[in-house]
Motif scaffolding. Structure first.
Motif, PDB file in Angstrom:
ATOM      1  N   ARG A  99       0.855  -1.177   0.000  1.00 13.68           N
ATOM      2  CA  ARG A  99       0.000   0.000   0.000  1.00 13.68           C
ATOM      3  C   ARG A  99       0.896   1.234   0.000  1.00 13.68           C
ATOM      4  O   ARG A  99       1.929   1.250   0.668  1.00 13.68           O
ATOM      5  CB  ARG A  99      -0.921   0.010   1.223  1.00 13.68           C
ATOM      6  N   CYS A 100       0.502   2.231  -0.754  1.00 16.98           N
ATOM      7  CA  CYS A 100       1.298   3.454  -0.829  1.00 16.98           C
ATOM      8  C   CYS A 100       0.411   4.652  -0.542  1.00 16.98           C
ATOM      9  O   CYS A 100      -0.624   4.837  -1.183  1.00 16.98           O
ATOM     10  CB  CYS A 100       1.955   3.581  -2.210  1.00 16.98           C
ATOM     11  N   ARG A 101       0.827   5.458   0.406  1.00 15.44           N
ATOM     12  CA  ARG A 101       0.073   6.641   0.797  1.00 15.44           C
ATOM     13  C   ARG A 101       0.650   7.885   0.104  1.00 15.44           C
ATOM     14  O   ARG A 101       1.784   7.858  -0.363  1.00 15.44           O
ATOM     15  CB  ARG A 101       0.151   6.815   2.310  1.00 15.44           C
ATOM     16  N   PRO A 102      -0.100   8.969   0.079  1.00 17.78           N
ATOM     17  CA  PRO A 102       0.470  10.226  -0.417  1.00 17.78           C
ATOM     18  C   PRO A 102       1.733  10.562   0.382  1.00 17.78           C
ATOM     19  O   PRO A 102       1.768  10.387   1.599  1.00 17.78           O
ATOM     20  CB  PRO A 102      -0.646  11.248  -0.155  1.00 17.78           C
ATOM     21  N   GLY A 103       2.760  11.005  -0.303  1.00 19.53           N
ATOM     22  CA  GLY A 103       4.045  11.229   0.352  1.00 19.53           C
ATOM     23  C   GLY A 103       5.007  10.088   0.124  1.00 19.53           C
ATOM     24  O   GLY A 103       6.165  10.153   0.539  1.00 19.53           O
ATOM     25  N   GLY A 104       4.533   9.021  -0.550  1.00 15.92           N
ATOM     26  CA  GLY A 104       5.402   7.899  -0.877  1.00 15.92           C
ATOM     27  C   GLY A 104       5.378   7.610  -2.362  1.00 15.92           C
ATOM     28  O   GLY A 104       4.699   8.279  -3.145  1.00 15.92           O
ATOM     29  N   PHE A 105       6.135   6.601  -2.772  1.00 16.08           N
ATOM     30  CA  PHE A 105       6.085   6.125  -4.151  1.00 16.08           C
ATOM     31  C   PHE A 105       6.447   4.647  -4.184  1.00 16.08           C
ATOM     32  O   PHE A 105       7.122   4.141  -3.270  1.00 16.08           O
ATOM     33  CB  PHE A 105       6.990   6.943  -5.087  1.00 16.08           C
ATOM     34  N   ILE A 106       5.958   3.955  -5.203  1.00 15.61           N
ATOM     35  CA  ILE A 106       6.206   2.525  -5.345  1.00 15.61           C
ATOM     36  C   ILE A 106       6.631   2.207  -6.774  1.00 15.61           C
ATOM     37  O   ILE A 106       6.424   3.005  -7.693  1.00 15.61           O
ATOM     38  CB  ILE A 106       4.964   1.684  -4.977  1.00 15.61           C
ATOM     39  N   LEU A 107       7.183   1.024  -6.942  1.00 15.65           N
ATOM     40  CA  LEU A 107       7.589   0.514  -8.252  1.00 15.65           C
ATOM     41  C   LEU A 107       6.720  -0.691  -8.596  1.00 15.65           C
ATOM     42  O   LEU A 107       6.478  -1.560  -7.744  1.00 15.65           O
ATOM     43  CB  LEU A 107       9.061   0.094  -8.224  1.00 15.65           C
TER      44      LEU A 107
END
Length: 313
Positions: A99-107
């Motif tokens: 899970r990715c929240r605002p303020g993060g990033f994922i690949l």
């Protein structure tokens, strides 16, 4: 190229099919499910910076599924770097999820089935990167899947700030300038994920991971040396050549192929950058190729065009 797509002017019954077409042309084939079908809306801004893509989309809740029938094994697949702006997103693949929240990033990777969704109206940035290009910088990008990276501080913040500066100015840049900046962005992305301690959450043992990082660092630091080979790498890293080959077993590139891929990617970037006054022979030599004929053959096999054609580009 810049384009904008929106559903607001379309009849409600036409919006979903229209949006499927927009998503397919922007990323790749996906099956879409709309949580609130009667009130679906979508807007997407898209910048094509070959071979990359940048997009910003705002939509009502949506689930995107990459199915087996969507995947063509003979095509270069892509990775997506996703940065949510308003609400959390969820990515799952092969029984693993993040899970990715605002303020993060994922690949995310596109060459295997997956599901990506968000349950509230959302806005997100997405960067599409060719798999071969990312693998040249991150030998095993799979190590960095299923981790949420922080873009509020450290290298993650540097990566995000640079990304936003590109999006603010991309309309003012020519294709060559934009492509060069995007390659630098991927370098920053790689530094950010490699420097995040959570990225070590892989199936590799701790010792194997340490060896891989040492090998990769040594190869990048010495990639321009014509004599660089597996024996030299193994000796410098204090492991046997046999163990070195074992570290690369079962992956897309062997150690020798990865060295060649790094050299070709570096040479291709220099050729397309232009303006340096260097000859093609100079660039080939700079990246460890002693034989220009061999370099030209390898370049055409890898990129489908000759170095001269790439320079005219």
């Amino acid at each position: 190229m810049h384009s904008c797509h929106q559903t607001s002017l379309l009849p409600v019954q036409e919006r979903q099919d229209y949006w499927r077409g927009v998503i397919g042309s922007t990323y790749f084939d996906l099956a879409l499910h709309f949580t609130e079908q009667q009130r679906f809306y979508g807007q997407l801004w898209r910048w094509d910076v070959a071979p990359f893509g940048i997009s910003f989309l705002s939509t009502s809740p949506t689930c995107y599924r990459r199915l087996k029938q969507h995947i063509n094994r003979h095509e270069d697949h892509h990775f997506l770097i996703t940065l949510p702006e308003r609400h959390e997103v969820h990515f799952s693949q092969e029984r693993r999820s993040v899970r990715c929240r605002p303020g993060g990033f994922i690949l995310e990777r596109s060459d295997k089935p997956y599901e990506f969704e968000y349950g509230q109206d959302n806005s997100l940035w997405v960067v599409r990167v060719p798999g071969s290009l990312l693998r040249a910088r991150l030998r095993l990008p799979e190590r960095y899947l299923f981790s949420e990276f922080d873009r509020s501080q450290g290298l993650g913040a540097v990566f995000f700030d640079y990304f936003r500066s590109i999006t603010n100015q991309v309309a003012c840049l020519d294709d060559r300038q934009a492509a060069l900046l995007m390659r630098q962005l991927i370098e920053l992305f790689a530094l950010a994920v490699e420097g995040d301690p959570r990225a070590i959450a892989s199936d590799d043992s701790g010792l194997r991971q340490v060896h891989l990082q040492r090998v990769e660092q040594y190869i990048r630091e010495h990639i321009r040396e014509p004599g660089l080979n597996p024996e030299q790498v193994a000796a410098a890293c204090g492991i046997s050549t046999r163990y070195l080959h074992k570290l690369f077993q079962g992956q897309e590139f062997s150690v020798g192929q990865w060295i060649r891929e790094l050299r070709l990617q570096g040479a291709e970037a220099d050729i397309r950058r232009g303006g340096s006054g260097r000859t093609l022979a100079d660039i080939a030599y700079k990246w460890g190729f002693n034989d220009q004929a061999h370099f030209c053959r390898s370049f055409k096999t890898r990129f489908g065009i000759t170095p001269k054609a790439a320079r005219r580009g």
